[in-house]
Scaffold this motif. Sequence first.
Motif, short mmCIF file in Angstrom:
data_model
loop_
_atom_site.label_atom_id
_atom_site.label_comp_id
_atom_site.label_asym_id
_atom_site.label_seq_id
_atom_site.Cartn_x
_atom_site.Cartn_y
_atom_site.Cartn_z
N TYR A 1 0.83 -1.22 0.00
CA TYR A 1 0.00 0.00 0.00
C TYR A 1 0.86 1.26 0.00
O TYR A 1 0.64 2.18 -0.78
N GLY B 1 4.27 1.72 -0.62
CA GLY B 1 5.23 1.90 -1.71
C GLY B 1 4.55 2.18 -3.04
O GLY B 1 4.92 3.12 -3.76
N SER C 1 -2.97 -6.89 1.25
CA SER C 1 -2.72 -7.56 2.54
C SER C 1 -3.97 -7.63 3.40
O SER C 1 -4.15 -8.58 4.17
N LEU D 1 8.64 -1.76 3.30
CA LEU D 1 8.79 -3.22 3.19
C LEU D 1 7.76 -4.02 3.98
O LEU D 1 7.81 -5.25 4.00
N PHE E 1 5.21 -5.91 6.71
CA PHE E 1 5.24 -6.63 8.00
C PHE E 1 5.58 -8.11 7.86
O PHE E 1 5.47 -8.68 6.79
N ILE F 1 7.94 4.37 5.64
CA ILE F 1 6.47 4.45 5.71
C ILE F 1 5.80 3.07 5.76
O ILE F 1 6.44 2.05 5.53
N THR G 1 -0.58 0.64 12.94
CA THR G 1 -0.16 0.50 11.54
C THR G 1 -1.31 -0.13 10.75
O THR G 1 -1.78 -1.21 11.10
P1 FAD Z 1 2.48 -4.29 2.67
O1 FAD Z 1 1.16 -3.92 2.12
O2 FAD Z 1 2.61 -5.58 3.38
O3 FAD Z 1 3.55 -4.24 1.50
C1 FAD Z 1 4.91 -4.58 1.66
C2 FAD Z 1 5.44 -5.01 0.32
O4 FAD Z 1 6.86 -5.19 0.42
C3 FAD Z 1 4.87 -6.35 -0.16
O5 FAD Z 1 4.53 -6.26 -1.52
C4 FAD Z 1 6.02 -7.33 0.07
O6 FAD Z 1 6.01 -8.41 -0.85
C5 FAD Z 1 7.22 -6.43 -0.17
N1 FAD Z 1 8.44 -6.89 0.52
C6 FAD Z 1 8.52 -7.29 1.81
N2 FAD Z 1 9.81 -7.59 2.11
C7 FAD Z 1 10.52 -7.37 0.99
C8 FAD Z 1 11.91 -7.48 0.68
N3 FAD Z 1 12.80 -7.87 1.60
N4 FAD Z 1 12.31 -7.16 -0.57
C9 FAD Z 1 11.42 -6.76 -1.51
N5 FAD Z 1 10.10 -6.63 -1.27
C10 FAD Z 1 9.66 -6.93 -0.03
N6 FAD Z 1 -5.36 -2.45 7.60
C11 FAD Z 1 -6.41 -1.64 7.41
O7 FAD Z 1 -6.24 -0.40 7.29
N7 FAD Z 1 -7.68 -2.13 7.35
C12 FAD Z 1 -7.95 -3.47 7.39
O8 FAD Z 1 -9.10 -3.90 7.32
C13 FAD Z 1 -6.85 -4.36 7.56
N8 FAD Z 1 -7.05 -5.69 7.57
C14 FAD Z 1 -5.98 -6.53 7.63
C15 FAD Z 1 -6.21 -7.90 7.52
C16 FAD Z 1 -5.14 -8.79 7.51
C17 FAD Z 1 -5.39 -10.27 7.32
C18 FAD Z 1 -3.81 -8.29 7.67
C19 FAD Z 1 -2.65 -9.25 7.68
C20 FAD Z 1 -3.58 -6.93 7.79
C21 FAD Z 1 -4.66 -6.04 7.76
N9 FAD Z 1 -4.47 -4.65 7.83
C22 FAD Z 1 -5.53 -3.80 7.67
C23 FAD Z 1 -3.11 -4.07 7.99
C24 FAD Z 1 -2.53 -3.71 6.63
O9 FAD Z 1 -2.61 -4.82 5.75
C25 FAD Z 1 -1.09 -3.25 6.76
O10 FAD Z 1 -1.03 -2.22 7.72
C26 FAD Z 1 -0.60 -2.72 5.41
O11 FAD Z 1 -0.55 -3.78 4.48
C27 FAD Z 1 0.76 -2.05 5.52
O12 FAD Z 1 1.13 -1.58 4.25
P2 FAD Z 1 2.66 -1.62 3.79
O13 FAD Z 1 2.72 -0.98 2.45
O14 FAD Z 1 3.52 -1.11 4.86
O15 FAD Z 1 3.00 -3.18 3.68
#
Ligand code: FAD
Length: 401
Positions: free
Chosen positions: A13, A15, A43, A106, A108, A295, A312
């Motif tokens: 979300y 990135g 996610s 990156l 969780f 972020i 988060t």
């Molecule tokens: P992510 O969306 O997880 O994206 C991280 C990206 O980085 C992924 O594409 C991953 O493949 C990539 N990545 C990871 N490590 C590496 C690496 N070493 N090298 C290269 N790429 C990498 N939040 C809400 O607001 N509302 C909800 O209803 C809600 N429901 C949820 C339900 C579930 C089942 C879960 C697990 C979470 C929920 N959340 C919800 C929380 C939300 O999903 C996270 O807060 C959100 O995804 C965080 O966004 P992000 O961009 O930080 O990480």
Amino acid sequence: MSKQRVVILGAGYAGLRTVKELQKKNLDIEIIIVNKNDYHYESTQLHEVAAGTEPADKICFNVSDVINKEKVKFIKDTVTKIDKDSRVVLLENTGELTYDYLVVALGFVSETFGIPGVDAYSLPLVDINTAEAAKRHLDATLANYQKSKDPQDLSIVVCGAGFTSVEYLGEITNRIPKLADKMNFPKEQVSITCIEAMPKLLPMFSEKLGGYGIDVLKKRGVDFKVGTPIKEIKDKTVVYEENGELKEIKANTIIWTTGVKGSPVIGESGFDERRGRVMVEPDLTVTGYPEIFMIGDVSAVMDKDSGRPYPTTAQIALKQGDSVAENLRLTLNNQTTIPFEYKSLGTVASIGNNVGIGNVMGREVRGYMGSIMKKNIINKSLLEVGNTKTLLKKGRFDYYH
Ligand code: FAD
């Protein structure tokens, strides 16, 4: 003179939203996004894949389909480390990548809280692979009952009763009766136990609203154990403490949804972190490193009103993406960055396809109305990280299901 290079790590979300906003700004810069898979996954919907109510394809789309390839280069690779002092990102397969500005998003990983046996004997829900593995395991175990007649094949324990756990329970309690007809196991003998360490369930909602959600699940057969910390996971067994006594539940499916922490890359790269999260400056940069923005789930942003970091969530990750794109534009134009401001629009948890509970802009919603709100949120986020085509292909329009 070569162009300034902005590297974004992670196409979740935070990135992907950063890239989508940045490419609109027509800056004379090189933009590179790195992600370990060539697809983005929602996610927030992983529990549906894990429960088998939606296929993985429904919550995934190709990163290349939603970025402007003339302005943004996509590298499929895994980040192993960030050398913040040399301004270099180390990648598993393609070597090193230098940057002028870096956006770390990156996401969780599962949090085990150091409880023995969690990694070895339970199934987390943190990405497409783990969600699909959980689905395969549940289906195979329930199907095996026909041969084994072992009640443990019909026993499921969900560890943790937070948001993810409740959403997962909502899905499996919808699907299991249908699976029972197909796989011919006695649905009334399926035992679903949810074990929570904290004394209160769904603390993010009012007592009445949370209670409504829990009652829906209880009516569908879920047994909640509250104030009962899990002490160990053994092979097909969960050990927990109740009233000072250690007790065990046998189950051939053990799902681990007690919480998450930020990517281990953050700690391994020497950032000042706690549980994989860095407390960022008001403009979302890392203290001492104004060229690095942190972020999404790898960041902690202080909520001035409560004096505690915001939870988060995908919602805050998307807003951070908007803010970073704008702050990068300002920085590149030698202007002062703007502090990140955040006002939550609310939270909605689904309990299967047709029930939801939540707060939306100060109002409580529940039941069918809650599920409509949840579908609207999913559709909005598909537009924010994807595009109209993504929304039309992957959106939720089954309002009258
Ligand atoms: P992510 O969306 O997880 O994206 C991280 C990206 O980085 C992924 O594409 C991953 O493949 C990539 N990545 C990871 N490590 C590496 C690496 N070493 N090298 C290269 N790429 C990498 N939040 C809400 O607001 N509302 C909800 O209803 C809600 N429901 C949820 C339900 C579930 C089942 C879960 C697990 C979470 C929920 N959340 C919800 C929380 C939300 O999903 C996270 O807060 C959100 O995804 C965080 O966004 P992000 O961009 O930080 O990480």
